[in-house]
Design a protein around this motif. Structure first.
Motif, PDB file in Angstrom:
ATOM      1  N   LYS A  47       0.676  -0.899   0.005  1.00 36.81           N
ATOM      2  CA  LYS A  47       0.386  -0.350   0.091  1.00 36.81           C
ATOM      3  C   LYS A  47       1.000   0.871  -0.096  1.00 36.81           C
ATOM      4  CE  LYS A  47      -3.659   1.890   2.401  1.00 36.81           C
ATOM      5  NZ  LYS A  47      -4.508   1.682   1.635  1.00 36.81           N
ATOM      6  N   ASP A  70      -0.238   2.999  -3.380  1.00 40.10           N
ATOM      7  CA  ASP A  70      -2.120   3.808  -2.590  1.00 40.10           C
ATOM      8  C   ASP A  70      -0.748   5.606  -2.399  1.00 40.10           C
ATOM      9  OD1 ASP A  70      -4.074   4.541  -2.176  1.00 40.10           O
ATOM     10  OD2 ASP A  70      -4.049   3.410  -0.608  1.00 40.10           O
ATOM     11  N   HIS A  71      -0.999   6.250  -3.514  1.00 37.33           N
ATOM     12  CA  HIS A  71      -1.065   6.862  -4.251  1.00 37.33           C
ATOM     13  C   HIS A  71      -1.869   8.221  -3.701  1.00 37.33           C
ATOM     14  CE1 HIS A  71       2.936   7.282  -4.071  1.00 37.33           C
ATOM     15  NE2 HIS A  71       3.147   6.156  -3.532  1.00 37.33           N
ATOM     16  N   ARG A  72      -3.112   7.918  -3.160  1.00 44.73           N
ATOM     17  CA  ARG A  72      -4.531   8.564  -3.683  1.00 44.73           C
ATOM     18  C   ARG A  72      -4.484   9.997  -2.672  1.00 44.73           C
ATOM     19  NH1 ARG A  72      -8.507   4.488  -1.621  1.00 44.73           N
ATOM     20  NH2 ARG A  72      -7.429   4.296  -0.799  1.00 44.73           N
ATOM     21  N   PRO A  73      -5.232  11.230  -3.310  1.00 43.69           N
ATOM     22  CA  PRO A  73      -5.219  12.025  -1.797  1.00 43.69           C
ATOM     23  C   PRO A  73      -5.508  12.079  -0.773  1.00 43.69           C
ATOM     24  CG  PRO A  73      -6.306  12.966  -4.551  1.00 43.69           C
ATOM     25  CD  PRO A  73      -5.665  10.795  -4.143  1.00 43.69           C
ATOM     26  N   LEU A  74      -6.846  10.971  -0.668  1.00 37.46           N
ATOM     27  CA  LEU A  74      -7.083  10.537   1.098  1.00 37.46           C
ATOM     28  C   LEU A  74      -6.119  10.925   1.460  1.00 37.46           C
ATOM     29  CD1 LEU A  74      -9.768   9.894   1.763  1.00 37.46           C
ATOM     30  CD2 LEU A  74      -9.373   7.416   1.284  1.00 37.46           C
ATOM     31  N   GLU A  94     -13.887   4.430   2.443  1.00 40.27           N
ATOM     32  CA  GLU A  94     -13.627   4.851   1.526  1.00 40.27           C
ATOM     33  C   GLU A  94     -12.343   3.625   1.276  1.00 40.27           C
ATOM     34  OE1 GLU A  94     -14.025   9.214   0.280  1.00 40.27           O
ATOM     35  OE2 GLU A  94     -15.002   9.279   2.122  1.00 40.27           O
ATOM     36  N   THR A  95     -11.333   3.340   2.051  1.00 37.47           N
ATOM     37  CA  THR A  95     -10.110   2.849   1.473  1.00 37.47           C
ATOM     38  C   THR A  95     -10.065   1.424   2.412  1.00 37.47           C
ATOM     39  OG1 THR A  95      -8.138   3.166   2.135  1.00 37.47           O
ATOM     40  CG2 THR A  95      -8.911   2.925   3.976  1.00 37.47           C
ATOM     41  N   ARG A 127      -4.515  -2.119  -8.402  1.00 38.56           N
ATOM     42  CA  ARG A 127      -4.558  -0.472  -8.559  1.00 38.56           C
ATOM     43  C   ARG A 127      -5.281   0.439  -7.773  1.00 38.56           C
ATOM     44  NH1 ARG A 127      -4.951   0.913 -14.422  1.00 38.56           N
ATOM     45  NH2 ARG A 127      -2.695  -0.052 -14.519  1.00 38.56           N
ATOM     46  N   TYR A 128      -4.927   0.535  -7.311  1.00 36.12           N
ATOM     47  CA  TYR A 128      -5.502   2.148  -6.480  1.00 36.12           C
ATOM     48  C   TYR A 128      -6.459   3.014  -7.574  1.00 36.12           C
ATOM     49  CZ  TYR A 128      -3.792  -0.405  -2.077  1.00 36.12           C
ATOM     50  OH  TYR A 128      -4.005  -1.143  -0.995  1.00 36.12           O
ATOM     51  N   ARG A 129      -7.326   3.467  -7.261  1.00 36.78           N
ATOM     52  CA  ARG A 129      -8.446   4.247  -8.108  1.00 36.78           C
ATOM     53  C   ARG A 129      -8.523   5.510  -6.999  1.00 36.78           C
ATOM     54  NH1 ARG A 129      -8.417   2.252 -13.758  1.00 36.78           N
ATOM     55  NH2 ARG A 129      -8.065  -0.202 -12.978  1.00 36.78           N
TER      56      ARG A 129
END
Length: 280
Positions: free
Chosen positions: A20, A24-28, A229-230, A278-280
């Motif tokens: 992760k 996992d580079h999401r803004p969240l 959300e994750t 893939r993290y979206r």
């Protein structure tokens, strides 16, 4: 970064945390790591009533003029594992660290002059946190500020236990309870029904075993709402004499190096977590 790359087919909890961290580079995830920005997320998801009272300053020098109570907690917004707790109940011989080290320290108000707090805060904001073997990139995207939170004191001004909820795909599976952070630290693990697990993360178990919180059901509800959300996040909460207070959201516990004794729990924790391709 070498250890991070060996996670293409992760199985254990540690491997999946590293997976992760790398993917996992999401803004969240950045919002979760930012001790200031996460407050808006918590207020939106579960309500501002669960937040500790706090003031955020952009520059350490602002601590010279901001109004501070007799008891408070000083933290950097862009890292983990650092806090200065100031309260009259601190040990009489406790003193501030000599630099902005990433440590916890509990001192009395008379041993926490404003100028020294500014010095420590300035050291914190000059540092980029999370640059160890498993690099936590997320902290490099968090604005470097200082947050001053209310001191959460239970009966007798006791620092409350830290209840850490491991939430996989929106469901709490385990709870870690850390007590006695500054004296006689203990650590216990439970399943969501509060059955004690034969697991150690290093510190000894509490004696007696921490009792089931009266508000456990509500705490689980809050943790699951914040994690909805994750795929995984650890939600830290406090029960302060019946008042539930948010602590933090941790996407990468121990930077992917959480200890498990016995080691079989590393696999058991990981079994609840299906990481995406893939993290979206």
């Amino acid at each position: 970064m070498g250890r991070l790359w060996r996670t293409r087919h992760p199985v254990t909890f540690r491997e999946k945390v590293r997976y992760k961290m790398l993917r996992d580079h999401r803004p969240l995830v950045v919002t979760f790591a930012d001790k200031a920005a996460v407050r808006d997320y918590v207020a939106e998801r579960v309500g501002a009533q669960y937040l500790p009272h706090a003031v955020v300053v952009d520059a350490p020098a602002e601590l010279l003029t901001v109004e501070l109570p007799d008891a408070f907690v000083l933290k950097p917004t862009h890292g983990s594992g650092a806090a200065i707790i100031v309260s009259p109940s601190a040990p009489v011989d406790a003193r501030l660290p000599k630099d902005g080290s990433w440590v916890y320290r509990h001192v009395r108000p008379e041993h926490a002059p404003r100028e020294e707090l500014v010095r420590i805060a300035a050291d914190w904001v000059s540092q980029l946190y999370g640059q160890g073997p498993n690099r936590e990139w997320v902290y490099g995207r968090v604005p470097r500020r200082i947050i001053v939170e209310e001191m959460l004191g239970g009966a007798g001004d006791r620092i409350p236990d830290d209840d850490k909820f491991f939430v996989f795909h929106g469901r709490v599976q385990y709870v870690q309870v850390d007590a006695g952070r500054f004296a006689g630290r203990t650590q216990d693990f439970f399943d969501r029904s509060w059955n004690h697990l034969p697991l150690s993360g290093g510190p000894p178990w509490g004696d007696p075993t921490p009792p089931r919180p009266a508000a456990l059901g509500e705490m689980i509800r809050i943790a699951e709402a914040l994690a909805a959300e994750t795929d995984f996040v650890r939600v830290d909460l406090y029960d302060v004499d019946g008042r539930i207070v948010f602590g933090e959201l941790t996407s990468f516990p121990a930077g992917g190096d959480s200890p498990f004794h016995p080691e079989s729990f590393n696999t058991e924790f990981g079994s609840h977590w299906a990481v995406p391709k893939r993290y979206r």
